[in-house]
Design an enzyme around this catalytic site. Structure first.
Site, PDB file in Angstrom:
ATOM      1  N   ARG A 164       0.821  -1.227   0.000  1.00  0.00           N
ATOM      2  CA  ARG A 164       0.000   0.000   0.000  1.00  0.00           C
ATOM      3  C   ARG A 164       0.854   1.277   0.000  1.00  0.00           C
ATOM      4  O   ARG A 164       0.481   2.280   0.610  1.00  0.00           O
ATOM      5  CB  ARG A 164      -0.953   0.038   1.202  1.00  0.00           C
ATOM      6  CG  ARG A 164      -2.059  -1.009   1.172  1.00  0.00           C
ATOM      7  CD  ARG A 164      -2.971  -0.818  -0.025  1.00  0.00           C
ATOM      8  NE  ARG A 164      -4.177  -1.651   0.063  1.00  0.00           N
ATOM      9  CZ  ARG A 164      -4.244  -2.907  -0.380  1.00  0.00           C
ATOM     10  NH1 ARG A 164      -3.192  -3.486  -0.933  1.00  0.00           N
ATOM     11  NH2 ARG A 164      -5.386  -3.579  -0.265  1.00  0.00           N
ATOM     12  N   SER A 235     -11.163  -0.824   2.529  1.00  0.00           N
ATOM     13  CA  SER A 235     -10.452  -0.942   3.811  1.00  0.00           C
ATOM     14  C   SER A 235     -10.127   0.455   4.323  1.00  0.00           C
ATOM     15  O   SER A 235      -9.499   1.237   3.618  1.00  0.00           O
ATOM     16  CB  SER A 235      -9.135  -1.694   3.630  1.00  0.00           C
ATOM     17  OG  SER A 235      -9.369  -2.984   3.135  1.00  0.00           O
ATOM     18  N   GLU A 330      -5.735   3.756   5.811  1.00  0.00           N
ATOM     19  CA  GLU A 330      -5.340   3.472   4.431  1.00  0.00           C
ATOM     20  C   GLU A 330      -5.891   4.567   3.522  1.00  0.00           C
ATOM     21  O   GLU A 330      -5.304   4.889   2.508  1.00  0.00           O
ATOM     22  CB  GLU A 330      -5.889   2.098   4.033  1.00  0.00           C
ATOM     23  CG  GLU A 330      -5.234   1.508   2.823  1.00  0.00           C
ATOM     24  CD  GLU A 330      -6.226   1.019   1.809  1.00  0.00           C
ATOM     25  OE1 GLU A 330      -7.086   1.809   1.372  1.00  0.00           O
ATOM     26  OE2 GLU A 330      -6.127  -0.164   1.447  1.00  0.00           O
TER      27      GLU A 330
HETATM   28  N1  EPU Z   1     -11.281 -10.700   9.462  1.00  0.00           N
HETATM   29  C1  EPU Z   1     -12.054 -10.855  10.573  1.00  0.00           C
HETATM   30  N2  EPU Z   1     -13.109 -10.006  10.746  1.00  0.00           N
HETATM   31  C2  EPU Z   1     -13.389  -9.019   9.872  1.00  0.00           C
HETATM   32  C3  EPU Z   1     -12.578  -8.843   8.743  1.00  0.00           C
HETATM   33  C4  EPU Z   1     -11.524  -9.705   8.553  1.00  0.00           C
HETATM   34  O1  EPU Z   1     -11.822 -11.723  11.390  1.00  0.00           O
HETATM   35  O2  EPU Z   1     -14.350  -8.298  10.116  1.00  0.00           O
HETATM   36  C5  EPU Z   1     -10.179 -11.659   9.229  1.00  0.00           C
HETATM   37  C6  EPU Z   1     -10.537 -12.653   8.115  1.00  0.00           C
HETATM   38  O3  EPU Z   1     -11.250 -13.727   8.586  1.00  0.00           O
HETATM   39  C7  EPU Z   1      -9.183 -13.052   7.604  1.00  0.00           C
HETATM   40  C8  EPU Z   1      -8.366 -11.804   7.783  1.00  0.00           C
HETATM   41  O4  EPU Z   1      -9.030 -10.994   8.727  1.00  0.00           O
HETATM   42  O5  EPU Z   1      -8.633 -14.064   8.390  1.00  0.00           O
HETATM   43  C9  EPU Z   1      -8.118 -11.052   6.498  1.00  0.00           C
HETATM   44  O6  EPU Z   1      -9.358 -10.697   5.903  1.00  0.00           O
HETATM   45  P1  EPU Z   1      -9.515 -10.554   4.315  1.00  0.00           P
HETATM   46  O7  EPU Z   1      -8.926 -11.716   3.611  1.00  0.00           O
HETATM   47  O8  EPU Z   1     -10.933 -10.191   4.038  1.00  0.00           O
HETATM   48  O9  EPU Z   1      -8.583  -9.347   3.899  1.00  0.00           O
HETATM   49  P2  EPU Z   1      -8.168  -7.997   4.647  1.00  0.00           P
HETATM   50  O10 EPU Z   1      -6.798  -8.157   5.176  1.00  0.00           O
HETATM   51  O11 EPU Z   1      -9.229  -7.565   5.572  1.00  0.00           O
HETATM   52  C10 EPU Z   1      -7.047  -7.034   2.486  1.00  0.00           C
HETATM   53  C11 EPU Z   1      -7.039  -5.735   1.726  1.00  0.00           C
HETATM   54  C12 EPU Z   1      -8.294  -5.603   0.876  1.00  0.00           C
HETATM   55  C13 EPU Z   1      -8.352  -6.781  -0.090  1.00  0.00           C
HETATM   56  C14 EPU Z   1      -8.349  -8.083   0.735  1.00  0.00           C
HETATM   57  C15 EPU Z   1      -8.317  -9.321  -0.125  1.00  0.00           C
HETATM   58  C16 EPU Z   1      -5.790  -4.184   3.136  1.00  0.00           C
HETATM   59  C17 EPU Z   1      -5.848  -2.994   4.014  1.00  0.00           C
HETATM   60  N3  EPU Z   1      -6.962  -4.631   2.651  1.00  0.00           N
HETATM   61  O12 EPU Z   1      -8.134  -6.975   3.404  1.00  0.00           O
HETATM   62  O13 EPU Z   1      -8.170  -4.401   0.106  1.00  0.00           O
HETATM   63  O14 EPU Z   1      -9.510  -6.736  -0.907  1.00  0.00           O
HETATM   64  O15 EPU Z   1      -7.167  -8.113   1.573  1.00  0.00           O
HETATM   65  O16 EPU Z   1      -7.052  -9.485  -0.703  1.00  0.00           O
HETATM   66  O17 EPU Z   1      -4.702  -4.688   2.844  1.00  0.00           O
HETATM   67  C18 EPU Z   1      -8.685  -2.075   0.152  1.00  0.00           C
HETATM   68  O18 EPU Z   1      -7.471  -1.867   0.159  1.00  0.00           O
HETATM   69  O19 EPU Z   1      -9.509  -1.116   0.186  1.00  0.00           O
HETATM   70  C19 EPU Z   1      -9.167  -3.439   0.147  1.00  0.00           C
HETATM   71  C20 EPU Z   1     -10.464  -3.725   0.178  1.00  0.00           C
END
Ligand code: EPU
Length: 334
Positions: A164, A235, A330
């Site tokens: 990012r 995010s 972010e």
């Molecule tokens: N999780 C929870 N509760 C929640 C949300 C997430 O427990 O409410 C846990 C999930 O179960 C999982 C972990 O957190 O174990 C990661 O969740 P997820 O795979 O949905 O991805 P993220 O880390 O929350 C990142 C990016 C997203 C991108 C997704 C998928 C960042 C800040 N965000 O989210 O990007 O779509 O991975 O690759 O790195 C964005 O940048 O705006 C964005 C949406």
């Protein structure tokens, strides 16, 4: 170049919060950029380039020249047996470009399907999703240098791409505008299915770019609200990166905490940290933590940017109090 004064930006940010721009400028062609600089010098105001407004939070009126680039041509500049090089102008809607790659059987961009924003904004924070970051398909970035008023090209190796982040968000912030991005895409089929919710596709004989795009659409739909119906900017926070030692201590206390090993550090999902505090669905007036994903803040109707910021600061404080981790937004806050 088209200029309006005191333009309301509610429709120009995906949080749909009200804010006025002192000047709002639509630039139709990159040749108009010197004229834009003249205008800014004359008014003695800074310029803010807005893509689709999908990664900003406006907390006040902007005494700035808010600018949108409308140039959006796409041009294949060279091809080999294995790959195609495509130059895309900054104003093109990111997902229209991804859709074009899928229609043309070009591999590399599909995991970034349906991300809101423009092509010119994509390198700034090195957009990423489902195991892919845009840096992986970028060859070079063309910028307009605000000091020299010349166009120059920055090769991918010099873009300082990181999670990012990039040189456009750091050293070159307010020093250069991205005017086009050149991508290298593969003609040879390859699929990045490392993300856990995509792994089931490995055994699917019908796997192709269309199916992968469609699957990504379904995953996003479950976790990310459509900004057309619920104001949000994806995010809200970055996933924090902590030392291996701190990660070990956190794991001792919270064994269920997901952790992703990096070379010398550990990345922790901010969504999990917030969710684990019971804050999913938490409301503060018209600002809320999205009920299906704790990493996303939403505008339930007529929240102001200040209210959303207040909620964000509340979360930052809570997360720090409990885990001693400092979350960083972010989204860009103005
Ligand atoms: N999780 C929870 N509760 C929640 C949300 C997430 O427990 O409410 C846990 C999930 O179960 C999982 C972990 O957190 O174990 C990661 O969740 P997820 O795979 O949905 O991805 P993220 O880390 O929350 C990142 C990016 C997203 C991108 C997704 C998928 C960042 C800040 N965000 O989210 O990007 O779509 O991975 O690759 O790195 C964005 O940048 O705006 C964005 C949406």
């Amino acid at each position: 170049m088209q200029i309006t004064e005191n333009q309301d930006l509610t429709q120009y940010n995906t949080f749909h919060v009200p804010a006025k721009a002192r000047y709002f400028v639509l630039v139709e062609n990159k040749s108009e950029l010197p004229q834009l600089i003249d205008f800014a010098n004359h008014k003695q105001l800074p310029i803010l380039i807005l893509g689709q407004g999908s990664n900003v939070l406006f907390t006040r009126d902007l005494n700035m020249i808010v600018t949108k680039f409308n140039f959006s041509n796409l041009q294949i500049t060279s091809q080999t047996h294995d790959s195609t090089i495509i130059q895309v102008q900054a104003g093109k809607i990111w997902d229209n470009f991804v859709a074009w790659t899928v229609e043309n059987n070009l591999y590399g961009a599909v995991n970034l399907s349906f991300i809101p924003g423009t092509v010119g904004a994509a390198p700034v924070q090195n957009i990423g999703a489902y195991g892919t970051e845009v840096a992986q398909i970028i060859e070079k970035v063309e910028v307009f240098d605000l000091q020299t008023l010349n166009f120059t090209e920055i090769h991918k190796q010099n873009c300082q791409f990181a999670y990012r982040s990039s040189i456009f968000k750091t050293q070159l912030k307010n020093k250069a505008f991205i005017t086009s991005v050149t991508f290298k895409l593969s003609k040879k089929p390859y699929f990045n299915l490392q993300y856990k919710d995509l792994q089931h596709l490995k055994n699917n004989p019908g796997l192709n770019l269309q199916l992968l795009r469609q699957t990504i659409g379904q995953i996003r739909h479950k976790k990310l609200p459509d900004p057309k119906t619920i104001g949000n900017a994806g995010s809200f926070f970055k996933n924090p990166i902590v030392s291996k030692e701190q990660a070990r201590q956190l794991k001792d206390r919270w064994p269920q905490m997901p952790q992703y090993q990096l070379n010398n550090a550990v990345k922790i999902p901010a969504g999990w940290l917030i969710d684990n505090l019971g804050l999913k669905g938490y409301k503060m007036g018209q600002a809320a933590v999205y009920q299906h994903n704790a990493l996303v803040l939403v505008n339930l109707g007529n929240a102001t940017g200040k209210q959303i910021l207040k909620l964000a600061n509340f979360i930052i404080d809570k997360v720090f109090e409990i885990y001693k981790i400092k979350l960083e937004p972010e989204v860009n806050i103005f």
